[in-house]
Write a protein that holds these residues in place. Sequence first.
Motif, PDB file in Angstrom:
ATOM      1  N   UNK A 193       0.838  -1.205   0.000  1.00 39.89           N
ATOM      2  CA  UNK A 193       0.000   0.000   0.000  1.00 39.89           C
ATOM      3  C   UNK A 193       0.875   1.257   0.000  1.00 39.89           C
ATOM      4  N   UNK A 194       1.935   1.229   0.767  1.00 38.57           N
ATOM      5  CA  UNK A 194       2.831   2.392   0.813  1.00 38.57           C
ATOM      6  C   UNK A 194       3.510   2.616  -0.535  1.00 38.57           C
ATOM      7  N   UNK A 195       3.875   1.514  -1.231  1.00 39.51           N
ATOM      8  CA  UNK A 195       4.509   1.651  -2.547  1.00 39.51           C
ATOM      9  C   UNK A 195       3.526   2.190  -3.578  1.00 39.51           C
ATOM     10  N   UNK A 196       2.276   1.765  -3.469  1.00 36.54           N
ATOM     11  CA  UNK A 196       1.277   2.165  -4.464  1.00 36.54           C
ATOM     12  C   UNK A 196       0.771   3.583  -4.246  1.00 36.54           C
ATOM     13  N   UNK A 197       0.550   3.973  -3.018  1.00 34.02           N
ATOM     14  CA  UNK A 197      -0.052   5.270  -2.709  1.00 34.02           C
ATOM     15  C   UNK A 197       0.959   6.304  -2.204  1.00 34.02           C
ATOM     16  N   UNK A 198       2.197   5.920  -2.068  1.00 34.42           N
ATOM     17  CA  UNK A 198       3.179   6.859  -1.521  1.00 34.42           C
ATOM     18  C   UNK A 198       3.194   6.806  -0.005  1.00 34.42           C
ATOM     19  N   UNK A 199       3.802   7.793   0.618  1.00 39.71           N
ATOM     20  CA  UNK A 199       3.935   7.809   2.077  1.00 39.71           C
ATOM     21  C   UNK A 199       2.575   7.937   2.750  1.00 39.71           C
TER      22      UNK A 199
END
Length: 226
Positions: A193-199
């Motif tokens: 989720x962090x990789x897909x949506x950013x921080x």
Amino acid sequence: MRLPERLRSALPPSGLLRSGPEPPGRALGSGGARVLIVAGALAVAVACGYLWLARPRAEPDRAPPAVPSAAVALVSSAPSSPAGLLVHVLGKVRRPGLVTLTAGARVADAIRAAGGTRPGATTGALNLARPVVDGEQIPVGVPGASPPPPVSGPAPPGAAPSGAPVDLNTATSDDLQRLPGVGPVLAARILAYRTEHGSFRSVDQLQEVSGIGPRRFADLKPQVRA
């Protein structure tokens, strides 16, 4: 016997006849003699003064300036900077306060540097073999006092000190698996989720991760930060 008149007229006057040269003093007179004496005395004085000024002179030794005894005492009494470890020993020891130890010292060394325990006092559950840490406080025989946890190596990226929240934006899979109810699968979902949506901009975004419901989010919220 009288000379003939012709011969007597050819001789010089009787006052001009001398048997030898005139003495110097009489030729110069008394004033000229005094001048010669004074000039000779001046010449001797000038020669003596020149010889006095031209004599070799020894250079004086230039000794370093003396330091006042008060300044020496002040320098000798100045405290030197402590080297090694500085810890605070308190409780039932003979000389409680700050002690300086060498690197690698143990709790037993700190107690010994503080004069040892008082008569009849015990160290209780204090680990005497534990290495001390610079700046720590060591309570000896104090009821309810617990020793600090041992110092470990540097924390991995994203890992927070014990009791501090885990940063969701820098935590690794191992960091996330230390959280309650988070295993390898859920940790991988949080990272995806962090990789897909950013921080993560807020902790509430954890509810958007598949597998984190209201109950699990309530358990994770106080232990994470964005």
